[in-house]
Design a protein around this motif. Structure first.
Motif, PDB file in Angstrom:
ATOM      1  N   GLY A  50       0.801  -1.222   0.000  1.00 56.28           N
ATOM      2  CA  GLY A  50       0.000   0.000   0.000  1.00 56.28           C
ATOM      3  C   GLY A  50       0.830   1.265   0.000  1.00 56.28           C
ATOM      4  N   LYS A  51       2.161   1.121  -0.007  1.00 54.43           N
ATOM      5  CA  LYS A  51       3.112   2.218  -0.194  1.00 54.43           C
ATOM      6  C   LYS A  51       3.102   3.265   0.906  1.00 54.43           C
ATOM      7  CE  LYS A  51       4.470   0.120  -3.826  1.00 54.43           C
ATOM      8  NZ  LYS A  51       5.679  -0.727  -3.728  1.00 54.43           N
ATOM      9  N   ALA A 343      -3.160   9.665  -1.867  1.00 53.17           N
ATOM     10  CA  ALA A 343      -2.558  10.281  -3.059  1.00 53.17           C
ATOM     11  C   ALA A 343      -3.609  10.574  -4.110  1.00 53.17           C
ATOM     12  CB  ALA A 343      -1.475   9.364  -3.625  1.00 53.17           C
ATOM     13  N   GLN A 344      -4.563   9.672  -4.271  1.00 52.70           N
ATOM     14  CA  GLN A 344      -5.657   9.914  -5.214  1.00 52.70           C
ATOM     15  C   GLN A 344      -6.487  11.121  -4.764  1.00 52.70           C
ATOM     16  OE1 GLN A 344      -6.699   7.884  -8.109  1.00 52.70           O
ATOM     17  NE2 GLN A 344      -4.561   7.288  -7.924  1.00 52.70           N
ATOM     18  N   PHE A 352      -1.966   6.304 -11.328  1.00 55.69           N
ATOM     19  CA  PHE A 352      -1.688   5.139 -10.483  1.00 55.69           C
ATOM     20  C   PHE A 352      -0.214   4.729 -10.540  1.00 55.69           C
ATOM     21  CE2 PHE A 352      -6.168   5.101 -11.381  1.00 55.69           C
ATOM     22  CZ  PHE A 352      -6.764   4.713 -10.189  1.00 55.69           C
ATOM     23  N   ASP A 353       0.655   5.709 -10.738  1.00 51.46           N
ATOM     24  CA  ASP A 353       2.079   5.407 -10.830  1.00 51.46           C
ATOM     25  C   ASP A 353       2.693   4.996  -9.494  1.00 51.46           C
ATOM     26  OD1 ASP A 353       2.198   5.954 -13.568  1.00 51.46           O
ATOM     27  OD2 ASP A 353       2.558   8.094 -13.233  1.00 51.46           O
ATOM     28  N   LEU A 354       2.084   5.426  -8.382  1.00 54.79           N
ATOM     29  CA  LEU A 354       2.633   5.076  -7.078  1.00 54.79           C
ATOM     30  C   LEU A 354       2.341   3.630  -6.698  1.00 54.79           C
ATOM     31  CD1 LEU A 354       1.797   8.266  -4.946  1.00 54.79           C
ATOM     32  CD2 LEU A 354       3.988   7.638  -5.989  1.00 54.79           C
ATOM     33  N   TRP A 355       1.336   3.043  -7.316  1.00 55.81           N
ATOM     34  CA  TRP A 355       0.957   1.667  -6.993  1.00 55.81           C
ATOM     35  C   TRP A 355       1.995   0.678  -7.518  1.00 55.81           C
ATOM     36  CZ3 TRP A 355      -4.208   0.222  -5.168  1.00 55.81           C
ATOM     37  CH2 TRP A 355      -5.026   1.343  -4.863  1.00 55.81           C
ATOM     38  N   TRP A 362      -3.538  -2.222 -14.091  1.00 57.98           N
ATOM     39  CA  TRP A 362      -4.943  -2.576 -14.279  1.00 57.98           C
ATOM     40  C   TRP A 362      -5.875  -1.448 -13.849  1.00 57.98           C
ATOM     41  CZ3 TRP A 362      -6.145  -6.654 -17.100  1.00 57.98           C
ATOM     42  CH2 TRP A 362      -5.208  -7.683 -17.210  1.00 57.98           C
ATOM     43  N   LEU A 363      -5.522  -0.784 -12.781  1.00 55.31           N
ATOM     44  CA  LEU A 363      -6.390   0.282 -12.278  1.00 55.31           C
ATOM     45  C   LEU A 363      -6.423   1.475 -13.226  1.00 55.31           C
ATOM     46  CD1 LEU A 363      -5.465   0.104  -8.496  1.00 55.31           C
ATOM     47  CD2 LEU A 363      -7.568  -0.708  -9.587  1.00 55.31           C
ATOM     48  N   GLU A 364      -5.295   1.770 -13.831  1.00 53.99           N
ATOM     49  CA  GLU A 364      -5.261   2.881 -14.794  1.00 53.99           C
ATOM     50  C   GLU A 364      -6.124   2.553 -16.011  1.00 53.99           C
ATOM     51  OE1 GLU A 364      -4.072   5.534 -17.967  1.00 53.99           O
ATOM     52  OE2 GLU A 364      -3.731   3.339 -17.955  1.00 53.99           O
ATOM     53  N   LYS A 365      -6.082   1.296 -16.450  1.00 54.83           N
ATOM     54  CA  LYS A 365      -6.912   0.892 -17.585  1.00 54.83           C
ATOM     55  C   LYS A 365      -8.399   0.941 -17.220  1.00 54.83           C
ATOM     56  CE  LYS A 365      -3.420   0.213 -20.245  1.00 54.83           C
ATOM     57  NZ  LYS A 365      -2.493   0.937 -19.320  1.00 54.83           N
TER      58      LYS A 365
END
Length: 373
Positions: A50-51, A343-344, A352-355, A362-365
């Motif tokens: 989860g960063k 962050a969102q 979604f680059d931090l993920w 997948w989330l960006e798509k």
């Protein structure tokens, strides 16, 4: 847009947290013989995925007698190092800092788990047994709690060395950040507060005497812990019983800063009864004023904790200059990807680059599918 402070890296000595989001230490009662096991790897590993910039384990006892429950983690023996290293290797592999907290429960040891029912003592069939507890005096934490044996001066000196030895093991295990637990009515806090410390030797009396043991611990740990790694101390800014207050905490923090402590983790309560029991009205960010007072009056970096629920709230705390780090506890249990969601919410990760890429791709798509991009 300007990057939010919450997602601005923070350099602490020789290590850099990729952001200011921290998973607070939270005991889970799932260890056997103090060892990290699969539960801890999954439990803490998801926060690394989860960063969060820094992921803390729960408290680790510096001796078996210093556990709160028999299910606590430990760093009292070299045989425990390998299990911790498995965890730190995973966390580091996700690009975030691993952290641990060393502690001694003192008179608040040998207890049941917080959610055990009346008469229950640990997991059913596990055979947990009570042990002798110690403290500054023979005064129990509250009615119904075990009566401690008062520590001798020689035993106090031995405990200082046990904290230092635990710090060396934490380094060998690969932790990037170390915290000494001086809060919530555990042993170091018991010495700080005049409510629990009525000794008349060099470890009691006035504030300087009551601070002696905790400062000796901090000094020994700082010497044992590598110079290039940051050291935190968690405090109860108010002890919950009226014996220790913010002015005392500021004075303590000034002494800790002189020793080489880098961050004061500002919590509250616990001198009697439950771990964080305090006469502090609870609400969003209710402990932030403590972090702010210590930061501004002692001139040391602080970490805020306590009902901080989302990114905009955390960012406002940092922007106000009230703290340098934001610790998330129960909200992280509810929302393990809290940092990424923050962050969102703050608009600094639209792609979604931090993920981790296994998730982010997948989330960006999905955003395209939903017509949001």
């Amino acid at each position: 847009m300007q990057k939010p402070l919450l997602f601005t890296p923070l350099k602490m000595r020789g290590v850099t947290a990729p952001n200011r989001c921290v998973v607070s230490p939270m005991v889970q009662f799932r260890a056997t013989d103090g060892l990290v096991n699969d539960f801890h790897l999954v439990h803490l590993g998801k926060f690394a995925l989860g960063k969060f910039g820094v992921v803390f384990t729960e408290n680790c006892a510096v001796e078996p007698r210093g556990r709160v429950t028999q299910g606590d983690l430990g760093l009292w023996d070299d045989s425990q190092i390998a299990s911790h290293k498995r965890l730190t290797d995973f966390i580091r592999g996700e690009g975030v800092l691993s952290a641990t907290q060393i502690t001694h429960s003192g008179r608040k040891g040998s207890t049941a788990r917080t959610f055990d029912k009346r008469g229950q003592f640990g997991p059913e069939g596990a055979g947990w047994k009570k042990w002798e507890v110690v403290g500054p005096t023979d005064l129990a934490a509250a009615e119904g709690w075990l009566k401690p044996r008062a520590l001798s001066a020689a035993e106090i000196e031995e405990l200082v060395q046990k904290f230092a030895a635990a710090a060396k093991r934490a380094d060998a295990a690969g932790y990037d950040v170390l915290e000494v637990h001086g809060a919530h009515g555990y042993l170091l806090a018991q010495f700080l507060s005049p409510i629990s410390n009525t000794r008349n030797d060099r470890y009691g009396g006035d504030r300087a005497g009551r601070m002696r043991f905790p400062l000796d611990v901090a000094r020994a740990v700082r010497q044992a812990w590598p110079e290039n790694k940051p050291l935190f101390v968690r405090v109860s800014a108010v002890d919950g019983g009226g014996g220790w207050d913010v002015d005392d905490t500021v004075a303590f923090a000034q002494e800790l800063k002189a020793i080489g402590v880098d961050v004061i983790d500002c919590s509250s309560g616990g001198i009697a009864g439950a771990a964080t029991a305090a006469g502090v009205k609870r609400g969003l960010g209710f402990q932030v004023p403590f972090a702010s007072a210590v930061k501004k009056q002692a001139g040391i970096s602080t970490m805020a904790v306590g009902l901080i629920l989302d990114g905009p709230q955390a960012e406002a705390i940092l922007q106000a200059g009230d703290a340098d780090l934001i610790a998330i506890g129960r909200q992280a249990l509810y929302e393990p990807f809290w940092a990424l969601h923050a962050a969102q919410a703050l608009g600094c990760d639209p792609d979604f680059d931090l993920w981790t890429p296994e998730y982010g791709w997948w989330l960006e798509k999905r955003e395209h599918t939903l017509g949001r991009k």
